[in-house]
Design an enzyme around this catalytic site. Structure first.
Site, mmCIF file in Angstrom:
data_model
loop_
_atom_site.group_PDB
_atom_site.id
_atom_site.type_symbol
_atom_site.label_atom_id
_atom_site.label_comp_id
_atom_site.label_asym_id
_atom_site.label_seq_id
_atom_site.Cartn_x
_atom_site.Cartn_y
_atom_site.Cartn_z
ATOM 1 N N ALA A 1 -50.413 -27.309 93.699
ATOM 2 C CA ALA A 1 -50.259 -26.142 94.707
ATOM 3 C C ALA A 1 -51.342 -25.115 94.427
ATOM 4 C CB ALA A 1 -48.843 -25.487 94.166
ATOM 5 N N GLY B 1 -48.201 -30.635 91.996
ATOM 6 C CA GLY B 1 -47.755 -31.296 93.094
ATOM 7 C C GLY B 1 -48.514 -32.781 93.659
ATOM 8 N N GLU C 1 -46.460 -35.143 92.078
ATOM 9 C CA GLU C 1 -45.414 -35.197 92.624
ATOM 10 C C GLU C 1 -45.232 -36.135 94.103
ATOM 11 O OE1 GLU C 1 -42.625 -31.735 91.050
ATOM 12 O OE2 GLU C 1 -44.613 -31.050 92.204
ATOM 13 N N GLU D 1 -47.178 -27.452 84.873
ATOM 14 C CA GLU D 1 -46.364 -26.216 85.151
ATOM 15 C C GLU D 1 -45.765 -25.557 83.969
ATOM 16 O OE1 GLU D 1 -46.325 -29.079 88.798
ATOM 17 O OE2 GLU D 1 -45.850 -29.189 86.668
#
Length: 256
Positions: A59, A104, A107, A127
Protein backbone atom coordinates in the site's frame (compact mmCIF):
# COMPACT_ATOMS: atom_id res chain seq x y z
CA UNK A 1 -2.57 -1.82 -15.12
CA UNK A 2 -1.74 -3.29 -18.49
CA UNK A 3 -3.72 -6.20 -19.89
CA UNK A 4 -2.24 -8.34 -22.65
CA UNK A 5 -3.69 -11.50 -24.16
CA UNK A 6 -2.01 -14.37 -25.96
CA UNK A 7 -4.75 -16.65 -27.17
CA UNK A 8 -6.61 -17.97 -24.11
CA UNK A 9 -4.07 -16.58 -21.61
CA UNK A 10 -4.32 -13.04 -20.23
CA UNK A 11 -1.42 -11.29 -18.50
CA UNK A 12 -2.34 -8.48 -16.13
CA UNK A 13 0.73 -6.39 -15.39
CA UNK A 14 0.91 -3.98 -12.49
CA UNK A 15 2.32 -0.78 -13.92
CA UNK A 16 2.43 1.90 -11.21
CA UNK A 17 6.11 2.91 -10.91
CA UNK A 18 8.30 3.03 -9.07
CA UNK A 19 7.02 0.36 -6.64
CA UNK A 20 3.59 -0.71 -7.96
CA UNK A 21 2.06 0.58 -4.72
CA UNK A 22 -1.66 0.09 -4.21
CA UNK A 23 -3.26 3.50 -4.06
CA UNK A 24 -7.00 3.96 -4.64
CA UNK A 25 -6.59 4.47 -8.39
CA UNK A 26 -4.53 1.28 -8.72
CA UNK A 27 -7.08 -0.69 -6.72
CA UNK A 28 -10.02 0.61 -8.77
CA UNK A 29 -8.30 -0.26 -12.03
CA UNK A 30 -7.36 -3.71 -10.75
CA UNK A 31 -10.97 -4.34 -9.76
CA UNK A 32 -12.24 -3.23 -13.17
CA UNK A 33 -9.74 -5.40 -15.01
CA UNK A 34 -10.54 -8.44 -12.87
CA UNK A 35 -14.27 -8.06 -13.54
CA UNK A 36 -13.48 -7.80 -17.24
CA UNK A 37 -11.51 -11.05 -17.06
CA UNK A 38 -14.21 -12.82 -15.04
CA UNK A 39 -16.77 -12.08 -17.76
CA UNK A 40 -14.52 -12.97 -20.71
CA UNK A 41 -15.64 -16.08 -22.62
CA UNK A 42 -12.22 -16.50 -24.22
CA UNK A 43 -9.78 -16.18 -21.29
CA UNK A 44 -8.95 -19.54 -19.71
CA UNK A 45 -5.97 -18.62 -17.50
CA UNK A 46 -4.60 -15.40 -16.00
CA UNK A 47 -1.06 -14.40 -15.06
CA UNK A 48 -0.32 -11.53 -12.67
CA UNK A 49 3.06 -9.86 -13.15
CA UNK A 50 4.71 -6.77 -11.73
CA UNK A 51 7.61 -6.37 -14.13
CA UNK A 52 11.26 -7.41 -14.18
CA UNK A 53 12.28 -5.49 -11.04
CA UNK A 54 9.51 -6.22 -8.55
CA UNK A 55 5.99 -7.57 -8.11
CA UNK A 56 4.44 -4.97 -5.79
CA UNK A 57 5.55 -3.19 -2.63
CA UNK A 58 2.15 -2.93 -0.98
CA UNK A 59 0.00 0.00 0.00
CA UNK A 60 0.85 3.67 -0.32
CA UNK A 61 1.97 4.24 3.29
CA UNK A 62 1.92 8.02 2.99
CA UNK A 63 -1.73 7.88 1.92
CA UNK A 64 -2.62 5.47 4.72
CA UNK A 65 -0.96 7.63 7.37
CA UNK A 66 -3.22 10.53 6.38
CA UNK A 67 -6.45 8.54 6.87
CA UNK A 68 -8.61 8.39 9.97
CA UNK A 69 -10.15 5.16 11.32
CA UNK A 70 -13.40 5.42 9.36
CA UNK A 71 -11.65 6.28 6.12
CA UNK A 72 -9.11 3.47 6.54
CA UNK A 73 -11.95 1.02 7.26
CA UNK A 74 -13.62 1.83 3.94
CA UNK A 75 -10.33 1.75 2.06
CA UNK A 76 -9.45 -1.62 3.55
CA UNK A 77 -12.89 -3.07 2.81
CA UNK A 78 -12.51 -2.06 -0.83
CA UNK A 79 -9.04 -3.61 -1.14
CA UNK A 80 -10.20 -6.83 0.54
CA UNK A 81 -13.10 -6.98 -1.91
CA UNK A 82 -10.76 -6.47 -4.88
CA UNK A 83 -8.39 -9.25 -3.79
CA UNK A 84 -11.41 -11.49 -3.20
CA UNK A 85 -12.41 -10.79 -6.81
CA UNK A 86 -8.96 -11.99 -7.87
CA UNK A 87 -9.30 -15.16 -5.78
CA UNK A 88 -12.79 -15.83 -7.17
CA UNK A 89 -11.83 -15.59 -10.84
CA UNK A 90 -13.32 -18.73 -12.42
CA UNK A 91 -10.16 -19.64 -14.31
CA UNK A 92 -6.69 -20.57 -12.93
CA UNK A 93 -4.66 -17.57 -11.72
CA UNK A 94 -0.85 -17.65 -11.58
CA UNK A 95 1.34 -15.02 -9.91
CA UNK A 96 4.76 -14.48 -11.52
CA UNK A 97 6.78 -12.88 -8.72
CA UNK A 98 10.05 -11.05 -9.27
CA UNK A 99 11.84 -8.87 -6.72
CA UNK A 100 9.77 -7.61 -3.81
CA UNK A 101 6.26 -8.79 -2.97
CA UNK A 102 5.59 -6.88 0.24
CA UNK A 103 2.43 -6.16 2.22
CA UNK A 104 -0.45 -5.81 -0.21
CA UNK A 105 1.80 -7.12 -2.98
CA UNK A 106 2.26 -10.38 -1.12
CA UNK A 107 -1.47 -10.47 -0.34
CA UNK A 108 -2.24 -10.18 -4.05
CA UNK A 109 0.12 -13.09 -4.77
CA UNK A 110 -1.62 -15.10 -2.03
CA UNK A 111 -4.93 -14.61 -3.87
CA UNK A 112 -3.55 -16.53 -6.87
CA UNK A 113 -3.94 -20.29 -7.30
CA UNK A 114 -0.25 -20.85 -8.04
CA UNK A 115 2.88 -18.79 -7.39
CA UNK A 116 6.03 -18.87 -9.50
CA UNK A 117 8.92 -17.00 -7.87
CA UNK A 118 12.15 -15.87 -9.44
CA UNK A 119 15.28 -16.56 -7.40
CA UNK A 120 15.50 -12.86 -6.60
CA UNK A 121 11.97 -12.75 -5.16
CA UNK A 122 11.49 -11.53 -1.58
CA UNK A 123 8.22 -11.87 0.35
CA UNK A 124 7.11 -10.13 3.55
CA UNK A 125 4.14 -8.88 5.50
CA UNK A 126 6.00 -6.03 7.24
CA UNK A 127 2.93 -4.24 8.62
CA UNK A 128 3.75 -5.13 12.24
CA UNK A 129 6.93 -3.06 11.93
CA UNK A 130 4.67 -0.04 11.36
CA UNK A 131 2.58 -0.81 14.42
CA UNK A 132 -0.29 -2.20 12.34
CA UNK A 133 -1.25 -5.56 10.80
CA UNK A 134 -2.06 -7.03 7.39
CA UNK A 135 -5.62 -6.25 6.34
CA UNK A 136 -6.15 -7.58 2.83
CA UNK A 137 -6.05 -11.32 3.34
CA UNK A 138 -2.57 -11.75 4.81
CA UNK A 139 -3.66 -13.22 8.13
CA UNK A 140 -6.20 -15.54 6.50
CA UNK A 141 -4.77 -16.73 3.18
CA UNK A 142 -1.23 -17.09 4.53
CA UNK A 143 -2.46 -19.18 7.47
CA UNK A 144 -4.44 -21.48 5.20
CA UNK A 145 -1.44 -21.84 2.91
CA UNK A 146 1.43 -22.53 5.34
CA UNK A 147 -0.26 -23.23 8.69
CA UNK A 148 -0.88 -21.14 11.83
CA UNK A 149 2.57 -21.32 13.48
CA UNK A 150 4.56 -20.44 10.37
CA UNK A 151 2.09 -17.73 9.44
CA UNK A 152 2.31 -16.16 12.91
CA UNK A 153 6.09 -16.13 12.65
CA UNK A 154 6.03 -14.18 9.40
CA UNK A 155 3.17 -11.92 10.48
CA UNK A 156 4.52 -11.14 13.98
CA UNK A 157 8.11 -10.47 12.93
CA UNK A 158 7.49 -8.92 9.51
CA UNK A 159 10.70 -10.58 8.37
CA UNK A 160 11.63 -10.95 4.72
CA UNK A 161 11.60 -14.39 3.15
CA UNK A 162 13.69 -15.17 0.08
CA UNK A 163 12.47 -17.43 -2.70
CA UNK A 164 14.07 -20.70 -1.57
CA UNK A 165 12.71 -20.37 1.98
CA UNK A 166 9.32 -19.41 0.56
CA UNK A 167 9.38 -22.66 -1.40
CA UNK A 168 10.25 -24.68 1.71
CA UNK A 169 7.43 -23.02 3.65
CA UNK A 170 4.91 -23.70 0.89
CA UNK A 171 4.42 -20.00 0.28
CA UNK A 172 5.36 -20.44 -3.39
CA UNK A 173 5.01 -23.45 -5.65
CA UNK A 174 8.00 -23.08 -7.95
CA UNK A 175 11.30 -21.18 -7.98
CA UNK A 176 12.93 -20.41 -11.32
CA UNK A 177 16.07 -18.51 -12.38
CA UNK A 178 15.92 -14.73 -12.21
CA UNK A 179 14.45 -13.31 -15.40
CA UNK A 180 12.36 -16.38 -16.23
CA UNK A 181 9.39 -16.14 -13.84
CA UNK A 182 7.02 -14.64 -16.39
CA UNK A 183 7.84 -17.22 -19.03
CA UNK A 184 7.47 -20.07 -16.53
CA UNK A 185 4.09 -18.71 -15.43
CA UNK A 186 2.93 -18.29 -19.03
CA UNK A 187 4.02 -21.82 -19.91
CA UNK A 188 1.97 -23.23 -17.04
CA UNK A 189 -0.97 -20.95 -17.87
CA UNK A 190 -1.02 -22.16 -21.47
CA UNK A 191 -0.88 -25.76 -20.26
CA UNK A 192 -3.89 -25.19 -18.01
CA UNK A 193 -5.74 -23.27 -20.72
CA UNK A 194 -5.86 -26.44 -22.80
CA UNK A 195 -7.91 -28.19 -20.12
CA UNK A 196 -11.72 -28.35 -19.82
CA UNK A 197 -12.83 -24.93 -18.51
CA UNK A 198 -15.88 -26.12 -16.59
CA UNK A 199 -13.94 -28.86 -14.83
CA UNK A 200 -11.11 -26.47 -13.92
CA UNK A 201 -13.61 -23.98 -12.51
CA UNK A 202 -15.35 -26.73 -10.55
CA UNK A 203 -12.05 -28.02 -9.12
CA UNK A 204 -11.11 -24.50 -8.02
CA UNK A 205 -14.50 -23.98 -6.40
CA UNK A 206 -14.38 -27.35 -4.62
CA UNK A 207 -10.92 -26.71 -3.19
CA UNK A 208 -11.45 -23.08 -2.23
CA UNK A 209 -14.89 -23.47 -0.66
CA UNK A 210 -14.44 -27.00 0.63
CA UNK A 211 -11.35 -26.02 2.61
CA UNK A 212 -13.40 -23.61 4.69
CA UNK A 213 -16.14 -26.16 5.38
CA UNK A 214 -16.50 -29.41 7.29
CA UNK A 215 -15.49 -32.62 5.56
CA UNK A 216 -19.12 -33.65 5.03
CA UNK A 217 -20.01 -30.25 3.57
CA UNK A 218 -16.93 -30.30 1.35
CA UNK A 219 -17.81 -33.77 0.07
CA UNK A 220 -21.37 -32.66 -0.64
CA UNK A 221 -20.04 -29.70 -2.63
CA UNK A 222 -17.65 -32.00 -4.49
CA UNK A 223 -20.49 -34.39 -5.30
CA UNK A 224 -22.69 -31.62 -6.68
CA UNK A 225 -19.88 -30.18 -8.80
CA UNK A 226 -18.86 -33.63 -10.00
CA UNK A 227 -22.41 -34.29 -11.16
CA UNK A 228 -22.62 -30.89 -12.83
CA UNK A 229 -19.56 -31.25 -15.03
CA UNK A 230 -21.08 -34.35 -16.62
CA UNK A 231 -23.58 -32.04 -18.34
CA UNK A 232 -20.83 -30.21 -20.26
CA UNK A 233 -19.66 -30.75 -23.83
CA UNK A 234 -16.11 -31.12 -22.54
CA UNK A 235 -17.09 -34.11 -20.40
CA UNK A 236 -18.51 -35.85 -23.46
CA UNK A 237 -15.39 -34.93 -25.42
CA UNK A 238 -13.03 -36.20 -22.72
CA UNK A 239 -14.86 -39.45 -22.05
CA UNK A 240 -15.26 -40.29 -25.74
CA UNK A 241 -11.64 -39.42 -26.44
CA UNK A 242 -10.49 -41.73 -23.66
CA UNK A 243 -12.61 -44.61 -24.93
CA UNK A 244 -11.55 -44.13 -28.56
CA UNK A 245 -7.95 -42.94 -28.30
CA UNK A 246 -6.73 -43.47 -24.73
CA UNK A 247 -5.83 -40.94 -22.03
CA UNK A 248 -4.47 -37.44 -22.61
CA UNK A 249 -5.66 -37.01 -26.21
CA UNK A 250 -8.80 -34.90 -25.71
CA UNK A 251 -9.01 -31.39 -27.15
CA UNK A 252 -11.48 -29.27 -25.22
CA UNK A 253 -13.54 -26.40 -26.59
CA UNK A 254 -15.82 -24.46 -24.27
CA UNK A 255 -17.45 -24.77 -20.85
CA UNK A 256 -21.06 -25.06 -22.03
Amino acid sequence: MRLDTDGPVATLRLDNPPMNAFDSAQREELSARVRELADSPSVRAVVFYGGERLFAAGADIKALAAMGPEEIRGWNRALQRTFDEVARLPMPVIAAVTGYALGGGMELALAADYRVAAQDAVFAQPEVQLGIMPGSGGTQRLTRLIGPSRAKNLLMTGRRVKAEEALRLGLVDEVVPTGTALQAALTYAHQLSEGPPAALEAIKEAVDHGTDASMSTGLALERALFTGVFATKDAATGLNSFLNSGPGKARFSDPT
